[in-house]
Design a protein around this motif. Sequence first.
Motif, PDB file in Angstrom:
ATOM      1  N   HIS A 189       0.888  -1.235   0.095  1.00 43.83           N
ATOM      2  CA  HIS A 189      -0.056   0.070  -0.055  1.00 43.83           C
ATOM      3  C   HIS A 189       1.002   1.328   0.019  1.00 43.83           C
ATOM      4  O   HIS A 189       1.468   1.717   1.119  1.00 43.83           O
ATOM      5  CB  HIS A 189      -1.012   0.025   1.273  1.00 43.83           C
ATOM      6  CG  HIS A 189      -1.558   1.161   1.633  1.00 43.83           C
ATOM      7  ND1 HIS A 189      -3.089   1.365   0.943  1.00 43.83           N
ATOM      8  CD2 HIS A 189      -1.367   2.341   2.089  1.00 43.83           C
ATOM      9  CE1 HIS A 189      -3.424   2.824   1.283  1.00 43.83           C
ATOM     10  NE2 HIS A 189      -2.291   3.178   1.737  1.00 43.83           N
ATOM     11  N   GLN A 190       1.012   1.833  -1.134  1.00 42.73           N
ATOM     12  CA  GLN A 190       1.898   2.932  -1.288  1.00 42.73           C
ATOM     13  C   GLN A 190       3.207   2.878  -0.793  1.00 42.73           C
ATOM     14  O   GLN A 190       3.941   4.130  -0.409  1.00 42.73           O
ATOM     15  CB  GLN A 190       1.108   4.390  -0.710  1.00 42.73           C
ATOM     16  CG  GLN A 190      -0.360   4.294  -1.175  1.00 42.73           C
ATOM     17  CD  GLN A 190      -0.960   5.649  -0.853  1.00 42.73           C
ATOM     18  OE1 GLN A 190      -0.867   6.864  -1.228  1.00 42.73           O
ATOM     19  NE2 GLN A 190      -1.541   5.574   0.655  1.00 42.73           N
ATOM     20  N   THR A 196      -0.677   4.694  -5.201  1.00 44.70           N
ATOM     21  CA  THR A 196      -0.657   3.419  -5.711  1.00 44.70           C
ATOM     22  C   THR A 196      -0.434   2.145  -4.842  1.00 44.70           C
ATOM     23  O   THR A 196       0.374   2.136  -4.030  1.00 44.70           O
ATOM     24  CB  THR A 196       0.360   3.327  -6.882  1.00 44.70           C
ATOM     25  OG1 THR A 196       0.350   4.298  -7.793  1.00 44.70           O
ATOM     26  CG2 THR A 196       0.322   2.021  -7.739  1.00 44.70           C
ATOM     27  N   VAL A 197      -1.485   1.257  -5.037  1.00 39.63           N
ATOM     28  CA  VAL A 197      -1.235   0.060  -4.446  1.00 39.63           C
ATOM     29  C   VAL A 197      -0.902  -1.153  -5.385  1.00 39.63           C
ATOM     30  O   VAL A 197      -1.408  -1.168  -6.695  1.00 39.63           O
ATOM     31  CB  VAL A 197      -2.497  -0.418  -3.861  1.00 39.63           C
ATOM     32  CG1 VAL A 197      -2.915   0.772  -2.543  1.00 39.63           C
ATOM     33  CG2 VAL A 197      -3.877  -0.491  -4.591  1.00 39.63           C
ATOM     34  N   VAL A 218      -4.872   4.100  -5.669  1.00 38.01           N
ATOM     35  CA  VAL A 218      -5.215   3.712  -4.211  1.00 38.01           C
ATOM     36  C   VAL A 218      -6.823   3.850  -4.063  1.00 38.01           C
ATOM     37  O   VAL A 218      -7.106   3.040  -2.983  1.00 38.01           O
ATOM     38  CB  VAL A 218      -4.605   4.738  -3.214  1.00 38.01           C
ATOM     39  CG1 VAL A 218      -4.719   6.282  -3.458  1.00 38.01           C
ATOM     40  CG2 VAL A 218      -4.464   4.437  -1.860  1.00 38.01           C
ATOM     41  N   HIS A 219      -7.455   4.851  -4.641  1.00 34.87           N
ATOM     42  CA  HIS A 219      -8.962   4.896  -4.534  1.00 34.87           C
ATOM     43  C   HIS A 219      -9.648   3.446  -4.947  1.00 34.87           C
ATOM     44  O   HIS A 219     -10.999   3.427  -4.680  1.00 34.87           O
ATOM     45  CB  HIS A 219      -9.632   6.075  -4.990  1.00 34.87           C
ATOM     46  CG  HIS A 219      -9.480   6.036  -6.422  1.00 34.87           C
ATOM     47  ND1 HIS A 219      -8.644   6.464  -7.179  1.00 34.87           N
ATOM     48  CD2 HIS A 219     -10.315   5.288  -7.531  1.00 34.87           C
ATOM     49  CE1 HIS A 219      -8.867   6.290  -8.577  1.00 34.87           C
ATOM     50  NE2 HIS A 219      -9.846   5.828  -8.632  1.00 34.87           N
ATOM     51  N   GLU A 221      -8.316   0.579  -4.230  1.00 38.55           N
ATOM     52  CA  GLU A 221      -7.732  -0.704  -3.470  1.00 38.55           C
ATOM     53  C   GLU A 221      -8.641  -1.793  -3.077  1.00 38.55           C
ATOM     54  O   GLU A 221      -8.182  -2.882  -3.044  1.00 38.55           O
ATOM     55  CB  GLU A 221      -7.221   0.176  -2.102  1.00 38.55           C
ATOM     56  CG  GLU A 221      -6.257  -1.022  -1.180  1.00 38.55           C
ATOM     57  CD  GLU A 221      -5.678  -0.129  -0.107  1.00 38.55           C
ATOM     58  OE1 GLU A 221      -4.532  -0.953   0.615  1.00 38.55           O
ATOM     59  OE2 GLU A 221      -5.693   0.900   0.315  1.00 38.55           O
TER      60      GLU A 221
END
Length: 248
Positions: A189-190, A196-197, A218-219, A221
């Motif tokens: 996770h980032q 970015t994941v 990430v949104h 995820e």
Amino acid sequence: MPTLIGSVQRALRLLEAASSHCGGAPAKQLAREAGLPLPTAYHLLRTLTHEGYLRREGGVFVLGDAAGRLADGGLQQKRRSMILDSLAHFRDAVGAPVYFAVYREGEIEVMGVSDTPANPACEEWADFRATAHAHAIGQCLLGQLDEKTRRDYYDRRPVEGITPYTVRDMRTLEERIGSLRRMQPVTEHQEYALGTVCAAIPITAGDAAAAMAISLPVHQESRLLYVVDRLRSEVGALLSTLSFSISI
């Protein structure tokens, strides 16, 4: 109609003739097989020998190192094309950028990435080879190595934070790697790039440690595990292609 360069055509015919004889062939035989007058063949054979495409041994001509490099280049291009075709298939199937990487000669090697304008790949802002601890691909590959090989990598590529989320030390990273179950997806996770994941799965491809991965903003995820499971279900059918591509 384009102009054809006759001397190039004749030289290529001689190379083709020479390549058909594992033990080499004399100039007269190569001239006959290439359909060339002997004086013309002698001139071209001298030129090809001088440039390293042929080598003269005991009165016969065999392929030289330069011809071998041409063949190797063709194999490399074939390998890359096969990998990219496979990745494009996976990309379209899962609707996310797809990455393929191996651990080779002590380094992380990303062999291919496939994305679209609507789903762009993560930008390599920090060298993937030096930041295996920070991205899912690297952690997945490190998890397939023995402890001695991993420590050799850490000696050359120290664990350090590159975002506020990156694992901070080798001990913590080793604990994470040790907790991974066989064939379990690796997620981050980032840790490599803010916003970015990523998730990666180990791939059995010959003797090489290999991994395939996907990335999402990430949104999105919440989709990460679903997408990587979808990738894993798609991989089996084309795994033989990837294995062959690594080995050549």
